[in-house]
Design a protein around this motif. Structure first.
Motif, short mmCIF file in Angstrom:
data_model
loop_
_atom_site.label_atom_id
_atom_site.label_comp_id
_atom_site.label_asym_id
_atom_site.label_seq_id
_atom_site.Cartn_x
_atom_site.Cartn_y
_atom_site.Cartn_z
N MET A 1 60.72 95.39 35.28
CA MET A 1 61.21 94.24 34.52
C MET A 1 62.67 94.45 34.14
O MET A 1 63.13 95.56 33.94
CB MET A 1 60.38 94.05 33.25
N ALA A 2 63.42 93.35 34.05
CA ALA A 2 64.82 93.43 33.66
C ALA A 2 64.95 93.92 32.23
O ALA A 2 64.12 93.63 31.37
CB ALA A 2 65.49 92.08 33.83
N ARG A 3 66.01 94.69 31.95
CA ARG A 3 66.28 95.20 30.61
C ARG A 3 67.40 94.40 29.96
O ARG A 3 68.28 93.87 30.63
CB ARG A 3 66.65 96.67 30.68
N ASN A 4 67.39 94.34 28.65
CA ASN A 4 68.39 93.61 27.90
C ASN A 4 69.75 94.31 28.02
O ASN A 4 69.90 95.46 27.62
CB ASN A 4 67.95 93.54 26.44
N LYS A 5 70.75 93.59 28.53
CA LYS A 5 72.07 94.17 28.74
C LYS A 5 73.14 93.53 27.85
O LYS A 5 74.32 93.86 27.97
CB LYS A 5 72.47 94.02 30.22
N THR A 6 72.75 92.61 26.97
CA THR A 6 73.72 91.91 26.13
C THR A 6 73.78 92.56 24.75
O THR A 6 72.78 92.52 24.01
CB THR A 6 73.34 90.42 25.99
N PRO A 7 74.93 93.15 24.36
CA PRO A 7 75.00 93.87 23.07
C PRO A 7 74.61 93.04 21.86
O PRO A 7 73.91 93.52 20.96
CB PRO A 7 76.47 94.31 23.01
N ILE B 1 59.70 91.58 16.46
CA ILE B 1 58.94 91.40 15.23
C ILE B 1 57.53 91.95 15.39
O ILE B 1 57.04 92.70 14.54
CB ILE B 1 58.90 89.91 14.84
N PHE B 2 56.88 91.60 16.49
CA PHE B 2 55.49 92.01 16.67
C PHE B 2 55.37 93.44 17.20
O PHE B 2 54.33 94.08 17.02
CB PHE B 2 54.77 91.01 17.56
N GLU B 3 56.44 93.93 17.83
CA GLU B 3 56.44 95.34 18.23
C GLU B 3 56.24 96.24 17.01
O GLU B 3 55.66 97.32 17.10
CB GLU B 3 57.75 95.70 18.93
N TYR C 1 52.41 96.06 28.94
CA TYR C 1 53.38 94.96 28.79
C TYR C 1 54.28 95.15 27.57
O TYR C 1 54.59 94.19 26.87
CB TYR C 1 52.65 93.62 28.67
N ARG C 2 54.72 96.39 27.32
CA ARG C 2 55.58 96.63 26.18
C ARG C 2 56.86 97.33 26.61
O ARG C 2 56.86 98.06 27.61
CB ARG C 2 54.85 97.48 25.13
N PRO C 3 57.97 97.13 25.88
CA PRO C 3 59.24 97.77 26.25
C PRO C 3 59.12 99.29 26.26
O PRO C 3 58.52 99.88 25.35
CB PRO C 3 60.20 97.30 25.14
N HIS C 4 59.67 99.90 27.28
CA HIS C 4 59.73 101.36 27.40
C HIS C 4 58.34 102.01 27.49
O HIS C 4 58.18 103.21 27.20
CB HIS C 4 60.51 101.98 26.23
N ARG C 5 57.33 101.23 27.84
CA ARG C 5 55.98 101.76 28.01
C ARG C 5 55.41 101.23 29.32
O ARG C 5 55.69 100.10 29.70
CB ARG C 5 55.07 101.34 26.85
#
Length: 256
Positions: free
Chosen positions: A1-7, A128-130, A140-144
């Motif tokens: 999945m694409a990662r967030n690249k916008t500061p 928020i829900f993380e 389906y979670r970031p970095h997992r």
């Protein structure tokens, strides 16, 4: 999945996560205006573009938008429609994907603009829900991912865990009840406009074999925000799981 690249979007997510993590009872009353921020919509578009995907019911592809130089116009149009609360999701196009062990699973393909809006919603809601999700949850979670989950299982077994329980949810994505999911989201989200957008994303309908069917339950597999919805329903309905033994967990899952 694409990662967030916008500061600026990463900073927004960190702020939302920290606020939610510091106080489990805090409510968020101003979120909708974050969805139509242009930096959020541009980041959402970059992620949709990187993940590729087919066209939805309108037949418009990612490649066409890029080749025709319509990216900026699309982002501006989405921002304006969301700001004016005139944006409407279109039905998803359903295709049946064969399963490795037989049978099929439905995949819902949203139009490109809907995927951008849903990804923008996810960018705002996910932090928020993380803050509330179980530490043992990896789907389906970031970095997992599955690899990290298997590494954790291996470490637990090495420390003396005596068993691994495998449970398969039948038709999980397509049977999530909307009313219960919305109640769980309202535990944190009190922004009426954001709740309206969430509800509309669930009720957009499905086009299958030439017929549009209203969506009364479930979240479409293939939607950018569907994994977050599924995790909210699974994690928050099983919130006290750490205090339960295996038979209790199985009974709780069956009752859900």
């Amino acid at each position: 999945m694409a990662r967030n690249k916008t500061p600026t979007v990463r900073q927004l997510q960190r702020t939302l996560y920290r606020k939610a993590k510091q106080d489990k009872a805090v409510k968020f009353y101003s979120l909708y205006d974050k969805v139509w921020r242009e930096d959020v919509l541009w980041e959402a578009w970059q992620q949709v573009k990187a993940n590729h995907g087919a066209s939805g019911v309108d037949g418009v592809t990612i490649e066409e938008i890029v080749e025709q130089g319509q990216e900026a116009a699309m982002i501006g149009r989405l921002a304006e429609q969301l700001r004016a609360k005139t944006y409407r999701f279109q039905p998803v196009r359903r295709v049946d994907i064969p399963k490795p062990k037989g049978g099929t699973r439905p995949l819902g393909i949203a139009v490109v603009e809907d995927r951008v809006v849903q990804t923008a919603m996810k960018l705002v809601l996910e932090p928020i829900f993380e803050a509330d999700f179980h530490d043992c949850s990896y789907g389906y979670r970031p970095h997992r991912d599955a690899k990290r989950a298997s590494e954790t299982l291996r470490a637990d077994l090495a420390r003396g865990a005596w068993a691994v329980v495998e449970i398969d949810f039948q038709s999980y994505f397509t049977t999530i009840p909307h009313d219960k999911l919305l109640r769980l989201i309202r535990r944190r989200v009190r922004d009426g406009s954001m709740m309206w957008l969430i509800k509309h994303s669930l009720k957009a309908g499905v086009l299958y074999q030439g017929q549009i069917t209203p969506t009364t339950e479930g979240v479409p597999q293939g939607s950018p925000i569907a994994p977050l919805y599924s995790n909210i329903y699974l994690n928050l309905r099983l919130l006290p799981i750490g205090a339960l033994d295996i038979p209790d967990v199985i009974r709780l899952i069956r009752s859900s």
